[in-house]
Design an enzyme around this catalytic site. Structure first.
Site, PDB file in Angstrom:
ATOM      1  CG  HIS A  64      33.937 -63.828 -32.223  1.00  0.00           C
ATOM      2  ND1 HIS A  64      34.379 -64.764 -33.132  1.00  0.00           N
ATOM      3  CD2 HIS A  64      32.755 -63.382 -32.702  1.00  0.00           C
ATOM      4  CE1 HIS A  64      33.489 -64.885 -34.105  1.00  0.00           C
ATOM      5  NE2 HIS A  64      32.504 -64.049 -33.868  1.00  0.00           N
ATOM      6  CE  LYS A  74      39.522 -65.486 -28.708  1.00  0.00           C
ATOM      7  NZ  LYS A  74      38.689 -64.943 -29.778  1.00  0.00           N
ATOM      8  CE1 TYR A 134      40.337 -68.153 -33.949  1.00  0.00           C
ATOM      9  CE2 TYR A 134      40.156 -70.378 -34.843  1.00  0.00           C
ATOM     10  CZ  TYR A 134      39.903 -69.023 -34.937  1.00  0.00           C
ATOM     11  OH  TYR A 134      39.201 -68.546 -36.001  1.00  0.00           O
ATOM     12  CG  ASP A 170      30.582 -63.176 -36.601  1.00  0.00           C
ATOM     13  OD1 ASP A 170      30.473 -63.344 -35.361  1.00  0.00           O
ATOM     14  OD2 ASP A 170      31.485 -63.700 -37.269  1.00  0.00           O
TER      15      ASP A 170
END
Length: 185
Positions: A64, A74, A134, A170
């Site tokens: 992603h 991130k 995250y 996905d």
């Protein structure tokens, strides 16, 4: 508490190992300190924190990213279990364009990856019920989300286990096309 920052094969992708204080009661690790990470954050601020739980060994989440102008840095860490974390450089003009790098992240090693904007991220679960934390420098924006196929032959990612339990989203990620020029910096 201190940090050891290491470079990786992906330009701008950093591995951060955190000091852990251990005594007879257990252990203490600082998970985030804006002062200690200021150089890596480069003036960015953390605006969103997410946590995921993935139950099945072999499950893959990703790959992603968010498109410019909603690109995000991130900071990812495994807080329970163990995962094989993968970063793919999609940045147009980068010296590591279309290269991938993987690290084992676990609750035990307390390692943190700092993933620059323009890189895709995903992981495979190596222990059941693994949890990820995250930290994001940009808010999630559905209109800016993107993804690439985990088994794209152009990338030849060598997943350590047979891939299983992909989400419907996905499974629909596209393959890179031969004319893919990368994401805007």
């Amino acid at each position: 508490m201190g940090l050891t920052v290491s470079t990786t094969s992906i330009d701008g992708l950093m591995r951060v190992d955190c000091d852990t204080h251990r005594d007879e009661r257990g252990a203490f690790t600082r998970l985030f300190c804006a002062d200690e990470l200021a150089l890596l954050l480069g003036g960015r601020r953390i605006v969103q924190i997410n946590q995921s739980l993935t139950r099945q060994v072999g499950a893959v989440r990703g790959l992603h990213f968010q498109h410019f102008p909603r690109s995000e840095m991130k900071l990812v860490r495994c807080i329970r279990g163990r995962i094989w974390d993968v970063v793919v450089d999609l940045r147009r003009g980068s010296s590591s364009f279309l290269c991938w790098h993987a690290e084992t992240l676990s609750a035990e090693n307390r390692r943190l990856l700092v993933i620059p904007e323009g890189c895709a991220h995903g992981f495979q679960v190596l222990e059941e019920d693994s949890e990820m934390l995250y930290l994001h420098t940009e808010f999630y924006c559905p209109d800016a989300e993107g993804g690439i196929c985990h088994d794209d032959p152009a990338l030849a990612i060598e997943w350590p286990l047979p891939v299983r339990d992909l989400s419907a989203r996905d499974r629909k990620h596209p393959l890179l096309t031969p004319d893919f020029i990368g994401l805007a910096p």
